[in-house]
Write an enzyme that holds these catalytic residues in place. Sequence first.
Site: not given
Lengths: 483, 492
Positions: B79, B154, B178
């Site tokens: 990420k 997210s 997330s």
Amino acid sequence: MARGQYEPVIGLEVHAELLTAAKVFCGCSAKFGAPPNQNTCPVCLGMPGTLPVVNRRVIEFAMRAGLATRSEIAHYSRWARKNYFYPDLPKGYQISQYELPICTGGAVDIEVEGAPRTIRLTRIHMEEDTGKNIHDAHGDASLVDFNRCGVPLLEIVSEPELRSAAEAGAYLRKLRAILQYLEICDGNMEEGSFRCDANVSIRPVGSKPFGIKVEIKNMNSFRAVERAIEYEIERQTTVLDDGGRLVQETRLWDPDRELTRSMRSKEFADDYRYFPDPDLLPLVIDDAWIAAVRETLPELPDARRQRFVDRYGLPAYDAEVLTQRKDLADYYEAVVRHHANAKAISNWIMGDVLRVVRERKLDNAPIIHDWPVLPERLAALVKLIDDGEISGKIAKTVFEEMVSTGGSPVEIVAARGLTQISDDAAIQAAVDAVIGANTAKVAEYRGGKDKLFGFFVGQVMKATEGKANPQKVNELLRAALAG
Amino acid sequence: MSELTRLSIDEAADLLKRRQVSAEDLTRAALERIAATEPALHSFITVTAEGAMEEARAADARRARGEHGPLLGIPVAIKDIILTRGTRTTAGSKILSTFVAPYDATVSARLRAAGAVCVGKLNCDEFAMGSSTENSAFGVTRNPWDTERVPGGSSGGSASAIAAAQCLGTLGTDTGGSIRQPAACCGVVGLKPTYGRVSRYGVIAYASSLDQVGPLARTVRGCAAMLGVVAGHDTADSTSVPRPVPDYAAHLDGKVRGLRIAVPREYFVEGVQPEVEAAVRTALHALEGQGANVSEVSLPHTRYAVATYYLVATAEASSNLARYDGVKYGHRAAAAEGLVDMYRKTRAEGFGAEVKRRIMLGTYALSAGYYDAYYLRAQKVRTLIRRDFEAVFAEHDVVLTPTAPTTAFRIGERTSDPLQMYLSDIFTISVNLAGLPAISLPCGFDTRGLPIGLQIIGRPFAEEIVLKAADAYERLTEWHRRTPDAVAQGGA
Ligand SMILES: [Zn+2]
């Protein structure tokens, strides 16, 4: 209300930079004076993703300060974030302590004009220092040096119990002495490692509520603190006497014009949005740790002063002067170890040593580092006097040379032929010559003008280049003049 | 599609070990798959093809020297909120669009040390604020099961990359769900470890007391392998916990006999998509069939979780994001007059709407006069939520819930209604507030063919129990073997 009927109320906030090798939340060097931005890493620069890790030494230093001031060491305290924007603050917040500081309570004993007082402390807490903005160094740009970011600080807050500039000065000196004795702060006000903000208000004598408080910043010497407080008391008194109103504000001390001026008004009232720092665990200190730190506490200024009186038989005044600074007291004891004339050595240090230290502006740094006269050499000098090898007057000359060359007094005396003349025949010859050359004055003396004796002594000393043993000169002169 | 990219981590590791495939083969296949699918999906912000091939060769060399390890030579992606030295790391924000990480996050360094091959940095909601990956300054990521839908957020890029077989394992971060919520939306497995289990050092902070890094993979076993590598104490993170890391794979024996499963009634309420509830109930019966004991419990403070979360998270975020001021790195407004103007313009230009909204909320919650009423009260409620779980865990081993109330929603469907969007994480948020480990794994599909997620929550540091229960369920089903049609052939 007439002048003089107000009582000043003064509280001091001291920021002391700690002498740990590393910064408080990273491994960078905390040493002063490196080239800009050299002592930095992602952590103290607040780079994305970085996290603080507490340096245990900082906690111990804070505990030392707390124990030395009889503070309560909190078993549970917390780190907080103080949020504000400034270019020298890389994270946009400063890690500090807020509602749960490491030390509370505590006190510092002072004495002003023989009157002892105890000033209570509100708290001592730890925080990180910020960087420094450098303006106009590069065209119209502003640069930032982040070297000081993350250098550990103690903030020591007194209760508003000081009542005069002199008390504030005494408190600051004592506090600095304590921190220096603990070897946790060098106490250098000029370099900013010992900084002070003063909160000053006045109130009618006998009144309980506090007056409007003004915070004074930017004072970088003890003298500046005292002068700024005096100025502010005077200014506030004038405003009130003239029927004016004081405003709560921050004022800066202007050392050139010797006055305070307003820095910002209330409309910029800060909201620091303090909250517990979620990156750091609460600080838990057990009794064993406190006891272990207590073990390491050195003898503190007040105890040492008393010991100087008891052990060396010094007057209280001497003991006070000598123990105000740890390095000075250490120096004194080192000299005395080599030659046990305690009072004579005290006189030398309080007089000539401190005079030169002040002239050379060494009074902010630890003397022992830069002071050229080794303890054994000062001891040797005093011994030369005590043994009658040189006169006190010659000793002053030798001392000056020791200061400038760091040389040994014995060698200086030998090289320059300064050994005292104690030989009766040589002195007698000089006495005879002086009497022979000043027959008129001899007659006047014999006619009752006693004061002239000093003149004859001076002439003999001059003839012997100051080397004649003064006692012998006195003796032989009296005999000859009586003649 | 190359079969190599459909492998699970442990299958690939097995082939590597038996020399039937090389890290170069796996990496090349992943990069080809990325090239083919990225136009339709946009899982990545940065693809590091060259670096990946180098790392693959290095991994093969290590294997040739007789080294092995669960991730040695496995293509993974990270990420883009986790720092990777020498590679741009943006947190999905314009304000960091030019930021090249000067150091490795601890988790990045541990992946590197384990020989994992990093193929790139994954798209995410800006500063991890969002539940749809629509808030990225670099554009939205699309759900591989239906490219008109969001992948969740997210860590949407981290989930879609697995679902679309762009790599075998990814790292996400989970502040309020997330990892788990996008894992559910994309039909993959995502694990949020116990707070303190994985170092946060080098992970761009959103809300420090809630953030935790965790793995996403095709299988529970894959997540276990990833966690085993990144977990463990880190002296650079004071909140990381000095506890030994168990051998997670060794616990995955498929046995759930006697496992005490709690089902909180507060998680089966109106607003939950009926197909979601049905799938979760079916999963429960399947576990019961294996000898697990299921009982209903209550977590009474659940209804305060979303409000509590948005106070705590935004307060911390408002402070954590103060460092993006244009002074030292990242975007700086070009035409500014003086310092304050520079701050204002830099932050106005650099931050997106959702980030600004949360900074404002957090600043308000911490400001003088409101701190006690909001932040402090939220912390107290947080304690109550944690105690709810403690009470349940006194008599149960895991808590089982749906991961999200609905399957993936349409892109743009909820962007105009932040409150509606915030409810996407309603079932995951309590876990972060209580600091617990939890996993999401596929447990079915709705009538539109969208995956449904099952959440299993455990006691602090009981990841091995969570993984064991999840693995046992996974063995009973084939959900994790399904392939999204939308991008199966490399195009939408
Ligand atoms: Zn540093």
